[in-house]
Every structure is written in C-alpha cells, then in structure tokens.
Design an enzyme around this catalytic site. Sequence first.
Site, short mmCIF file in Angstrom:
data_model
loop_
_atom_site.label_atom_id
_atom_site.label_comp_id
_atom_site.label_asym_id
_atom_site.label_seq_id
_atom_site.Cartn_x
_atom_site.Cartn_y
_atom_site.Cartn_z
N ASP A 93 0.81 -1.08 0.02
CA ASP A 93 0.15 0.10 0.01
C ASP A 93 0.96 1.18 0.08
OD1 ASP A 93 -3.22 0.57 1.52
OD2 ASP A 93 -2.00 1.73 0.26
N GLU A 104 -10.58 6.74 4.15
CA GLU A 104 -9.91 6.06 5.26
C GLU A 104 -9.69 6.69 6.65
OE1 GLU A 104 -6.40 6.06 1.66
OE2 GLU A 104 -5.99 5.07 3.34
C1 GLC Z 1 -4.51 4.48 -0.06
C2 GLC Z 1 -5.29 3.08 0.28
C3 GLC Z 1 -5.10 2.02 -0.93
C4 GLC Z 1 -5.16 2.88 -2.18
C5 GLC Z 1 -3.46 3.34 -2.21
C6 GLC Z 1 -3.20 4.28 -3.58
O1 GLC Z 1 -3.90 4.59 1.22
O2 GLC Z 1 -5.00 2.45 1.23
O3 GLC Z 1 -6.61 1.40 -0.92
O4 GLC Z 1 -5.18 1.82 -3.41
O5 GLC Z 1 -3.36 4.05 -1.04
O6 GLC Z 1 -4.13 5.07 -3.54
#
Ligand code: GLC
Length: 579
Positions: free
Chosen positions: A280, A486
Amino acid sequence: DYMKYKDPKQPLGCRIKDLMKRMTLAEKIGQMVQIERSVATPDVMKQYFIGSVLSGGGSVPAPKASAEAWINMVNEIQKGSLSSRLGIPMIYGIDAVHGHNNVYNATIFPHNVGLGVTRQKIGDATALEVRATGIPYAFAPCIAVCRDPRWGRCYESYSEDPKIVQAMTEIIPGLQGDIPAKSRKGVPFVGGKQKVAACAKHFVGDGGTTLGIDENNTVINSKGLFSIHMPAYYNSINKGVATVMVSYSSWNGEKMHANRDLVTGFLKDKLKFKGFVISDWQGIDRITSPPHANYSYSVEAGVGAGIDMIMVPYAFTEFIDALTNQVKNNIIPMSRIDDAVKRILRIKFIMGLFENPLADLSLVNQLGSQEHRELAREAVRKSLVLLKNGKSANKPLLPLPKKTAKILVAGSHADNLGYQCGGWTITWQGLQGNDLTIGTTIVNAVHNTVDPTTEVVYSENPDAEFVKSQKFSYAIVVVGEPPYAEMYGDSFNLSIPEPGPSTIKNPYLETIDALVAAWLPGTEGQGVADLLFGDYGFTGKLARTWFKTVDQLPMNVGDPHYDPLFPFGFGLTTKATKN
Ligand code: GLC
C-alpha cells in the site's frame, strides 16, 4: 541480436527468461518500484527503469482533465520507459473503486456498501472507462470484510458477511475478462486492451481491526481470520486476479507488510498466486512506528515478506539505494528479487503491455457513457434498502404518487452531488457541491420523475413554520455524512452530523413515515427517484447489520449476542406502479 522477449509468438516462460537474463540489478530493482505521477518524468522513468506509476487519490493531469489529456499524460510517461535500454513498458495504476472515480465525467457507481446489479457488468464498464483514459490497472476490488462500521473504510466493503464478499469478486472477471476455462489455478489473466489488471485488497484482515480503527490491529485467531477475512482471496485467485495489495493493518500484532508467512507462505506458496503483490501507499514505511523510523528495516522486512512492487511513492532513490545495498550485502537474496521481477513481467506480458504500451483515443467515448450511467442507475435501484414504509404494513407510504399538489425536498444531501458520491471521488477525501463532476442529484431526479403539474419545492434546512404554512403533500428528506476516506472516516459515535437529524425532526411528525438507506449512490441519483415514485420496486436487502447503538459494536450476523434495529438481510419490498 534477436530479442526473444519482444516476440509475442514466443511462449510466456521463454519471454520472461530471455528478458530476465538480460536485466542488470538496477533494471530488476527498477521494475519493483511504483512512483506517483507527480514525480514520474520520462527521464526518471528511463534513468531508474521504473516499473510502475500511480495516481494517488485525486492526482490528475489537470482539473476536469479530458480522457485525451489523461492519455497524453500516461503515454508521455510510457515513452520514457520505452526509451530505456530494454524498453520494458511501465504499468500505470489508479484507484477506480466505484467507477473511474478520479476522473471528471466518469460514471460513479454506488460504493461497495450499496450492493447492486451484477458486479461483473460494473467491472466491464469500469474497465472501459479506465482504458478510455489510457490506464491498464485498477486498485480494485476492495474485498475487505468490514466487521465494525466505526471503520472509516466500511463503505468500501461489500459486506460483513464473507459469503457476500466472495460473490462480489465477480467484478474481477468484469475488470480483467473471464479467465479461460482450462487456466491453471493462480495464474493471472487480463484479456486485452479493453480490460485492466485488477487488485484484490487489502491482504488480509483490513476490515477486522480493533474498534474499526483504520490501519490498526486485527486481533482474531487463525480460524477466524481464515473463515472471515480470507475466503474472498480464494475466489479472487480462482478468477485470475492479477495483483494483490497488502493491508496496512496487523494480524495479532504483526504488520501484514512484514508478514512473510501469509504473503509468501500462504498466498504465494499455498494458494499458488502467480501475479504480483503490491504494497500500500508507504506501506513498508508504516511497518515501524513512527513510520519510516528505520527504512532499511522496512525495505528488508517488506521485500523479504514477499512484496513484489513497492508503492513508494515519492522517495524512490531512497528505496532503490536501500534495496540495492541489501542485495549486494546478501541481506536480501537475488532469488527474492528474481521472484518479484518475474511476477511483474508475467503480468505485463500476459496483458499485452509489450505489444500495446501506448493508448489511443479509440475508447474516449466510453468515459461517462449513457450506457454506463444507465447501468449505474440500475445499480442504485438495486442497492437501496427500504427499512420502513408507512405507519403500518397495510398503509404503505411508498411508492409516492407522481401526481400530487406539492412535494418538499429537503436535507443536506438532497442537492449535493459530492455528498452522494462520497470519498474517493475526484479527490481522495471527496468533495461537496455539484460542480465536481457530471451527474444527477436527488432533487433533480425528483424533478425529472414527478408529473409536470406537481410542484417540487427544495429547501435544504426548512424551519417548522415554513413547512406548516406550505401544506406539502409529502416531504423527502435526504441526510447523511460529509465525504471522507480512510482514517478520516473513523468514528466512535457514528452519528449523522447536524443539521441532518434536526432537519428530519423539526418540521415533521415525531417519527418519520418511511426510511430508505441509499448508502453512497454515486452520480446516478435518478435511481433513487425511480424507486421513490414506483417506476421500479424496492428489492435491496441489508448486507450489513443496522445496529441500535454504537456500544453494541462490533455486532455481526451470527454473533451470539445479536440485537439489531434492522437485522442483516432485512429489506422491505414494493411493487412497481403500473402507470
Ligand atoms: C491508499 C489506500 C489504498 C489505495 C492506495 C493508493 O492509502 O489504502 O486502498 O489503493 O493508497 O491510492
């Protein structure tokens, strides 16, 4: 010298082997790096052999950029990669998690919490809109099983029930194409230029954290983890998912980004997953607390756990230097690097990226197409759940008559496209207002639906006097939360912010006559009016328990102590009005 890897007639294994043996360590490590578009110049791509680029939430070439502007941006970055010594194409990824949600005029589907029409068709449509902008990779679906609605990402989860989440993995063949019947289990499949590589996320247990705290600790025994949070990964792999993204969260105190047993031991070795595992955003940095406190440990633990591509996303030289150093000092074996690069190249070869690295304009009309918007409208209709209908069962209020004297439409979410789309829309956190993209608000939908002789009055937060004086036949009040994504959505009290509750209460009877859960319907608000006025019947059922009070949480279907306001699976139905 004949570049066997460039020959599409060569077997996949030969192409990978031929290319791998030509690659230097720097070229191999470069493939494992994913950087954000804002640092991805053609020179950087060429000089550091970068394997992948992403748009973070809301990262766009320009505000309201057209499909063509996206294609030009992606192609320019790609040309940097193609001009490198071996010309290995980069793969561009983006969060298309409820339609191509970063992009102006894209069709925004209901968020996962609102179940809808077969997800496969939504996957098809999303793949076409993502490809319309020249992008071949989407960080979707999120197959989190949200077990505590205090989690800010609960709306990204299809359900608290793993069986429903398993069923929703049918979006993967929509995004990637149907895996050929005789495919070997675990081998990824992406079917050509109108399909995209998908990403099952976030591995594993992201929806099970304590108190629903984002990125926190999922405390559960092995049986619980494998029966609740793991099942949809089996389905995803059986459907040929190309990539898996690791969760920020921990399992019983161990960071998933450092969990070799689950990432390598289980996902790769046991489930035979042959696609690539991606971290991530700054996921390896967050292995330590505070994040980035010991980056060389983060690199060693993350890459060592079996993560193949690192979403750095900015300080790529720091990552490259650390990893190069650890390979040269035998801290990380070359075999780990080769495994990662082989997986990344496998996806790029399988999806035809070497043959078609650059996008053309052939699909630009797919973006926000009427056909896709109709599909999204259908998804909205099927996602709404009717929780109350009239003061008694034999006196249903819904559907409302289209022909009546005067209807009041009120509430913070009645005329707010940003609110009805929620987070991950145009920007990471989402927006308010109606200028963010193209769609139909709920008040517009009501206008579109009622008889021309019916007067529709909109007032966001009317006072009791006004309401009494106007002698309305009905009032439709639309309230909810402002958008978030988030950790910004984590909430311990889960109450709708004012003026929502007071708008519902002050001018109306003590208890409202009907209650509809509309979730986050996206751009096609028309689907809501379709049901309110009976063009279609309500069919939706709760995929989540509707608790009574927060102090009952976590409380999920099947729990011994189960005392919901509306139980999992609940949903009243209505018939379409014959008109
Ligand atoms: C974010 C999320 C993830 C996403 C990534 C790229 O923090 O946790 O779901 O795909 O970063 O945006």
